[in-house]
Design an enzyme around this catalytic site. Structure first.
Site, mmCIF file in Angstrom:
data_model
loop_
_atom_site.group_PDB
_atom_site.id
_atom_site.type_symbol
_atom_site.label_atom_id
_atom_site.label_comp_id
_atom_site.label_asym_id
_atom_site.label_seq_id
_atom_site.Cartn_x
_atom_site.Cartn_y
_atom_site.Cartn_z
ATOM 1 N N GLU A 1 0.492 -1.907 -0.563
ATOM 2 C CA GLU A 1 -0.096 -0.644 0.182
ATOM 3 C C GLU A 1 1.041 1.405 0.288
ATOM 4 O O GLU A 1 2.247 1.332 0.315
ATOM 5 C CB GLU A 1 -1.036 0.407 1.264
ATOM 6 N N CYS B 1 7.747 47.651 -2.693
ATOM 7 C CA CYS B 1 8.811 48.360 -3.248
ATOM 8 C C CYS B 1 7.242 49.127 -4.216
ATOM 9 O O CYS B 1 5.944 48.630 -4.543
ATOM 10 C CB CYS B 1 9.245 48.076 -4.408
ATOM 11 N N TYR C 1 -7.044 2.237 5.982
ATOM 12 C CA TYR C 1 -6.725 1.438 5.207
ATOM 13 C C TYR C 1 -6.504 0.180 6.172
ATOM 14 O O TYR C 1 -5.768 -0.831 5.285
ATOM 15 C CB TYR C 1 -4.776 1.641 5.203
ATOM 16 N N LYS D 1 10.440 3.098 3.399
ATOM 17 C CA LYS D 1 10.700 3.918 4.104
ATOM 18 C C LYS D 1 11.793 4.824 2.625
ATOM 19 O O LYS D 1 12.819 4.152 2.264
ATOM 20 C CB LYS D 1 11.353 5.027 5.192
ATOM 21 N N CYS E 1 15.223 50.141 -6.901
ATOM 22 C CA CYS E 1 15.101 51.159 -7.947
ATOM 23 C C CYS E 1 15.391 52.262 -6.605
ATOM 24 O O CYS E 1 15.329 53.858 -6.645
ATOM 25 C CB CYS E 1 13.418 50.938 -8.813
ATOM 26 N N LYS F 1 1.850 4.850 1.366
ATOM 27 C CA LYS F 1 2.435 4.966 2.885
ATOM 28 C C LYS F 1 2.318 6.757 2.901
ATOM 29 O O LYS F 1 2.711 7.444 2.482
ATOM 30 C CB LYS F 1 3.478 4.891 3.499
ATOM 31 N N ASP G 1 1.433 10.529 4.010
ATOM 32 C CA ASP G 1 2.601 11.556 5.075
ATOM 33 C C ASP G 1 0.770 11.883 5.362
ATOM 34 O O ASP G 1 0.480 13.024 4.885
ATOM 35 C CB ASP G 1 3.455 11.833 4.092
ATOM 36 N N CYS H 1 9.465 51.275 -11.086
ATOM 37 C CA CYS H 1 10.254 50.323 -10.980
ATOM 38 C C CYS H 1 10.686 48.732 -11.766
ATOM 39 O O CYS H 1 9.604 48.903 -11.969
ATOM 40 C CB CYS H 1 9.967 49.549 -9.920
ATOM 41 N N CYS I 1 13.580 49.606 -2.203
ATOM 42 C CA CYS I 1 13.479 48.277 -3.062
ATOM 43 C C CYS I 1 15.630 47.944 -3.603
ATOM 44 O O CYS I 1 16.254 49.191 -3.827
ATOM 45 C CB CYS I 1 13.154 49.388 -3.934
HETATM 46 P P1 AMP Z 1 5.333 5.191 11.547
HETATM 47 O O1 AMP Z 1 4.306 6.856 12.131
HETATM 48 O O2 AMP Z 1 6.617 5.379 10.767
HETATM 49 O O3 AMP Z 1 6.030 4.391 12.994
HETATM 50 O O4 AMP Z 1 4.734 4.720 10.448
HETATM 51 C C1 AMP Z 1 3.090 4.087 11.088
HETATM 52 C C2 AMP Z 1 2.259 5.445 9.885
HETATM 53 O O5 AMP Z 1 1.692 5.282 9.701
HETATM 54 C C3 AMP Z 1 0.987 4.857 10.928
HETATM 55 O O6 AMP Z 1 0.000 5.531 12.427
HETATM 56 C C4 AMP Z 1 -0.344 5.871 10.018
HETATM 57 O O7 AMP Z 1 -0.183 6.896 10.438
HETATM 58 C C5 AMP Z 1 0.281 5.634 8.730
HETATM 59 N N1 AMP Z 1 0.011 5.090 7.358
HETATM 60 C C6 AMP Z 1 -0.318 6.004 5.939
HETATM 61 N N2 AMP Z 1 -0.188 5.202 5.401
HETATM 62 C C7 AMP Z 1 -0.553 3.444 6.049
HETATM 63 C C8 AMP Z 1 -0.763 2.177 5.665
HETATM 64 N N3 AMP Z 1 -0.844 2.066 4.139
HETATM 65 N N4 AMP Z 1 -0.992 1.125 6.580
HETATM 66 C C9 AMP Z 1 -0.826 1.768 7.677
HETATM 67 N N5 AMP Z 1 -0.721 2.935 7.827
HETATM 68 C C10 AMP Z 1 0.027 3.937 7.180
HETATM 69 ZN ZN ZN Z 2 11.249 49.231 -6.500
#
Ligand code: AMP
Ligand code: ZN
Length: 664
Positions: free
Chosen positions: A113, A421, A222, A309, A406, A115, A117, A427, A403
């Site tokens: 899957e 400015c 997820y 990662k 100018c 991950k 952010d 200018c 500025c």
């Molecule tokens: P970490 O914070 O690095 O320990 O990673 C775990 C966190 O990854 C979880 O708490 C989720 O917030 C996040 N996460 C994002 N995508 C997924 C996914 N597909 N499955 C599980 N966790 C995920």
């Molecule tokens: Zn200027």
């Protein structure tokens, strides 16, 4: 009577739920936005007259309730663990070996899957109704953010079946939503967010649900924690069930062995910029739930999952000095000049610092060690200062009072974060940037007139503003260094051609502050000539839904300025088209056609290709659905190609695309 109304309301809610799911979850709407809005409006009106019939799961009740004083604490039914990390292919293979050793079994299926952010959340449903949402917190106790989660459109308030369940997912802000959010904040003089994750975290922790509702939060699920009345044996089935119940489910793919999973991890390392949301890695999970049970967990993380990662898009380096540049609207933008570092395959030697407040807030000083981030196509940014590394020699930055281009007075308006400015018409930096904007692709699109030529023209006093371009003679150009007869003719031809651009391009090209391409389009849908627009009052302008007081005032100020009036008169005299005519219609060969791009193209940037489609009346979306007419497939296509094939959507090679748009 009352019974009739009740059934009408029920009907409407079901319809709206269905269309919300099509639009937000499946990215595949089957009615227009207006039709959808009118359903909502009908329901809102009925509910206003019959407040006793309002229920918390009604689609009208996403934003409700008063601001909280603090978040309630929630104890999770099961500890929310984190994930063990891997950074290389070898670590993935070790992971798989450990699993085979412990399981004593020959068959293990993995699910890979994205991950995402963002930040994780857990959602609870009873009898199919959303009752509670919480943050992970310390894994055992989190915070109750129910009201904020309700505002997220991808979260169903009512499921398609009356089950009790708990589901985990990631709250995030998509890349496009993020840049719009930051642009708006910058414009309003608010501080910007360093990245989508911070923006999502800040928004989720708003005590006022109305503020959270105004932030473009999304949620992808997820993991199904538990559900009543269903037997689920694999993760894959669980995700399918979540989808059927009405959730938006994270991207996932089955793999028969770890090699396959490793290949996917590598592929997505390269393709991640294409996704509409940020991912910081991939997650590899065991599919079979009884195998998961057998493997169990350590104190910190389950043994049946692993986070792969990606290499960081952040590095530390040193701020050598801070330079200030002057933009088209006179805005003074400080930029950190860095000791060059390599981030994600390219060398970074500058990072934007946005404005004075940002510098103060982050406390960036000349000589500081800083953490720099480069994400996608955005300009590199300073994330934070590594204060431990300070020697005391670092110098604070002072915004210049005049500025740097100018010598004009610099002012900072009340409530604005930006210093400007004030020498608007004199200018050189503002004039130069204004001309560059005028000729740019999305404005008048004058090919062959770039920064180098504009600088030459300005230095030789051949032009003083953008209107002067239309008065250039061949001799003027030939007199310049490095300008041959032939290229002079080409330049003049390109300038001549640009006189016929659609009105909205001209309106955008003028460089009216706050009037972007979108606003320019909106304006010219009401005003068919520049003269009409020029004489519109602020009140009239604000009748347009998208035009607020700031834009309206800025338009008025622009046209009231005598210098601008002169420039516009010069444009007119030169024969630049200043009204809408029927011609654009005939060009709209792609009207109604929906395009999706995947992979990189050779002859166009994404933006150029998109522009061409828009110009020809088509539409561009970021994901493939049954509504998509064409998927244009470039080098290294992403999952969109698979989806297109699955849905039987027509695909085009770059060559075919070029043909379709008439070799533009
Ligand atoms: P970490 O914070 O690095 O320990 O990673 C775990 C966190 O990854 C979880 O708490 C989720 O917030 C996040 N996460 C994002 N995508 C997924 C996914 N597909 N499955 C599980 N966790 C995920
Ligand atoms: Zn200027």
């Amino acid at each position: 009577m009352e019974a009739d109304v009740a059934s009408k309301i029920k009907d409407l809610r079901e319809k709206i739920r269905y269309h919300e799911n099509r639009y937000y979850v499946l990215d595949d709407p089957v009615i227009s936005d207006q039709e959808f809005d009118s359903l909502i409006q009908e329901l809102t009106e009925l509910e206003e007259h019959h407040p006793d019939l309002i229920t918390p799961d009604s689609p009208t009740q996403r934003v409700g309730g008063k601001p909280l004083d603090s978040f309630k604490k929630v104890r999770h039914s099961e500890q929310m663990l984190s994930l063990a990390n891997a950074f290389s292919r070898e670590e993935l293979i070790d992971f798989s070996r450990r699993i085979y050793r412990q399981l004593d079994e020959s068959e293990v299926v993995f699910i890979v899957e994205h991950k995402i952010d963002g930040l994780s959340a857990i959602l609870k449903y009873e009898n199919g109704l959303f009752v509670q949402g919480a943050t992970r917190g310390n894994g055992i106790i989190g915070e109750d953010i129910t009201a904020n989660i309700k505002t997220i459109k991808t979260v169903p308030l009512k499921l398609s079946e009356e089950v009790d369940l708990e589901v985990r997912g990631e709250i995030y802000i998509g890349k496009e939503d993020f840049s719009r959010l930051n642009a708006r904040r910058l414009e309003n003089g608010e501080s910007t967010f360093a990245n989508p994750r911070n923006a999502a975290a800040g928004s989720v922790r708003q005590l006022d649900p109305a503020i959270a509702a105004a932030r473009p939060l999304s949620l992808l699920t997820y993991s199904l924690v538990n559900v009543t009345g269903q037997t689920v044996e694999t993760h894959f089935e669980a995700l399918q069930l979540l989808q059927d119940l009405g959730f938006k489910v994270n991207w996932h793919q089955k793999c028969r062995d770890i090699e396959e999973a490793a290949v996917l991890c590598q592929e997505w390392t390269e393709k991640r910029d294409e996704l509409p949301y940020e991912i910081d890695g991939m997650v590899i999970k065991i599919n079979n739930l009884s195998q998961r049970e057998e493997l169990g967990a350590t104190a910190k993380s389950p043994r049946w999952a692993l986070a792969y990662k990606f290499p960081a898009k952040q590095k530390t380096t040193v701020v050598k000095y801070i330079v200030v540049s002057v933009g088209r609207t006179g805005a003074l933008t400080p930029t950190a000049v860095l000791e060059p570092v390599e981030i994600d395959g390219s060398t970074v030697s500058r990072a934007t610092l946005h404005n004075e407040d940002e510098i103060r807030k982050k406390d960036v000083r000349i000589g500081d060690h800083v953490l720099v981030q480069k994400a996608g196509d955005v300009i590199p940014e300073v994330v934070k200062v590594i204060k431990d590394k300070r020697t005391g020699e670092e110098q604070e930055f002072v915004m210049p009072h005049v500025c740097p281009e100018c010598g004009g007075e610099v002012a900072r308006e009340d409530g604005e974060a930006v210093s400007r400015c004030t020498n608007v018409t004199g200018c050189p930096a503002q004039i130069r940037e204004g001309i560059l904007h005028f000729v740019s692709r999305n404005a008048m699109n004058i090919e062959g007139v770039g920064p180098a030529l504009i600088d030459q023209l300005l230095e030789n006093d051949l032009i003083f503003d953008y209107a002067d371009l239309y008065y250039l003679q061949k001799d003027d150009l030939v007199s310049l260094e490095r300008m041959a007869e032939k290229s002079a003719s080409n330049v003049l031809e390109a300038i001549e051609d640009s006189k016929e651009r659609p009105l909205f391009r001209l309106v955008f090209a003028l460089g009216i502050r706050h009037v972007g391409e979108g606003a320019a389009r909106v304006l010219t849908e009401k005003y068919y000539s520049l003269d009409e627009l020029r004489s519109a009052s602020e009140e009239e302008l604000m009748e347009l839904e998208e035009i607020g007081p700031t834009i309206a005032e800025s338009i008025r100020n622009f046209f009231n300025e005598p210098h601008n009036q002169q420039v516009i008169d010069k444009l007119k005299e030169a024969g630049v088209k200043m009204e809408e005519d029927g011609q654009e219609q005939t060009e709209k060969k792609l009207a109604g056609k929906v395009f999706v791009f995947t992979g990189s193209l050779d002859g166009y940037t994404r933006n150029q290709a998109k522009e061409i489609v828009l110009e020809m009346g088509g539409e561009v979306t970021s994901s493939v659905s049954n509504n998509t007419d064409y998927v244009v497939v470039g080098e290294k296509p992403g999952s969109k190609l698979d989806k297109a094939n699955k849905l039987g959507v027509k695909t085009l090679s770059e060559a075919k695309f070029k043909e379709l748009v008439g070799n533009k």
